[in-house]
Design a protein around this motif. Sequence first.
Motif, PDB file in Angstrom:
ATOM      1  N   LEU A 176      19.649  18.826  13.353  1.00 14.40           N
ATOM      2  CA  LEU A 176      19.219  17.590  13.218  1.00 14.40           C
ATOM      3  C   LEU A 176      19.601  17.007  14.344  1.00 14.40           C
ATOM      4  N   ALA A 194      16.156  15.183  15.966  1.00 16.96           N
ATOM      5  CA  ALA A 194      15.385  16.476  15.953  1.00 16.96           C
ATOM      6  C   ALA A 194      14.094  15.319  15.240  1.00 16.96           C
ATOM      7  N   LEU A 207      15.392   4.254   5.098  1.00 13.77           N
ATOM      8  CA  LEU A 207      16.060   4.917   3.763  1.00 13.77           C
ATOM      9  C   LEU A 207      17.463   5.435   3.531  1.00 13.77           C
ATOM     10  N   LEU A 236      19.569   3.694   0.033  1.00 13.22           N
ATOM     11  CA  LEU A 236      20.719   4.528  -0.282  1.00 13.22           C
ATOM     12  C   LEU A 236      22.293   4.931  -0.615  1.00 13.22           C
ATOM     13  N   LYS A 251      18.644  13.278   1.046  1.00 12.91           N
ATOM     14  CA  LYS A 251      17.240  12.603   0.860  1.00 12.91           C
ATOM     15  C   LYS A 251      16.357  12.107   2.071  1.00 12.91           C
ATOM     16  N   THR A 252      17.704  11.404   2.653  1.00 12.75           N
ATOM     17  CA  THR A 252      16.775  10.883   4.208  1.00 12.75           C
ATOM     18  C   THR A 252      15.864  11.744   4.397  1.00 12.75           C
ATOM     19  N   VAL A 253      17.012  12.622   5.083  1.00  7.45           N
ATOM     20  CA  VAL A 253      15.973  13.750   6.149  1.00  7.45           C
ATOM     21  C   VAL A 253      14.956  14.331   5.604  1.00  7.45           C
ATOM     22  N   ASP A 290      12.681  13.631   3.122  1.00  2.00           N
ATOM     23  CA  ASP A 290      11.253  12.772   2.777  1.00  2.00           C
ATOM     24  C   ASP A 290      11.103  13.033   3.931  1.00  2.00           C
ATOM     25  N   THR A 291      11.784  13.049   5.444  1.00  2.00           N
ATOM     26  CA  THR A 291      11.281  12.123   6.499  1.00  2.00           C
ATOM     27  C   THR A 291      10.714  13.216   7.597  1.00  2.00           C
ATOM     28  N   ILE A 344      12.834  15.489   8.654  1.00  2.00           N
ATOM     29  CA  ILE A 344      13.296  15.800   9.455  1.00  2.00           C
ATOM     30  C   ILE A 344      14.548  17.243   9.109  1.00  2.00           C
ATOM     31  N   ALA A 345      14.465  17.354   7.823  1.00  2.00           N
ATOM     32  CA  ALA A 345      15.017  18.845   7.388  1.00  2.00           C
ATOM     33  C   ALA A 345      14.713  20.171   7.851  1.00  2.00           C
TER      34      ALA A 345
END
Lengths: 223, 93
Positions: free
Chosen positions: A7, A167, A178, A182, B32-34, B36-37, B39-40
Amino acid sequence: MHMSDGLLNAPVSVVLLAIAAAGVGFALVKARVDLDDRTAPMAGLVATFIFAVQMINFPILPGASGHLLGGALAAILVGPYVGALCVTIVLVVQALLFADGGLTALGANITNMALIGTASGFLVAVALRKVAERGKGGLAAVAFVSAFVNTLLAATGFVVEYAIGGAGGVEIGKVALLMWGLHALIGIGEGLITAVTVTSVASIRPDLVHLLKGSRKPLEVRS
Amino acid sequence: MKKFFIGFAFVSLLIAGVLSYFASGDPDGLDKTVEDTGIAEHAQEHPFSGSTFADYALGGDDKFTGLAGVLGVVVVLAVSFGLFWVLRKKSDA
């Protein structure tokens, strides 16, 4: 909040490994002062408790959950240096034994949760120490607020790291919104868990709450 | 004094060994953030993802989450207690 590998880019990951190593090294040196025959076993149990509670993801929104980070909890109970070591041990065991949190990301994860989380939680708790000394309600409120702040600032750690070397080049405003949204919800859970834990310990063994040290007459040492 | 420590350890065992079955399986805030964007997509497989206790299971079977939790509790307790005991100031020095 455990980042996988990939990441963040390699240079940022390496810098964060160095920051984590320096921070943990500093904590190892400073922790000695807060560790004696009574607090050393307590510190081991705090690390163990944080590991256990981190397994419990609680729902925050449909499709999203959160779990305790434990920085403020550890700092209030065993002090900031020992506390940072507690969270670090948990993160290392999770990464090595349970494949939870990447290996090159370990520096980032330690920096965010063990260093930023514990330091920020501790600073807020110390700033509000007078309130915490007022009694159980005060202590619960201080625990809640410091835990909420530790969650938001640990999340902010990721936002900053992503902005520097993340990344995928996703717009940082989107990531920040976000993460903060969260983690404001997760922070409420972190606050509640921390408040219940700290007040429970304080009602049985107030002498084992680092934040309250020196705030009352020395208690009899039971053995 | 001992009673408190034993109680504290027991609570951790109970949480990791039993309560862990009731944990939410949804992604946490960062995941969840990565996700939804997007990034994952850059996330790499964990080098130990095939290891025995990966993801708090036993060989990928999460019927054994509680067992993995108990193992984790024992390991974290041993490592942290050992480190803090070595680091401590001797009280009778």
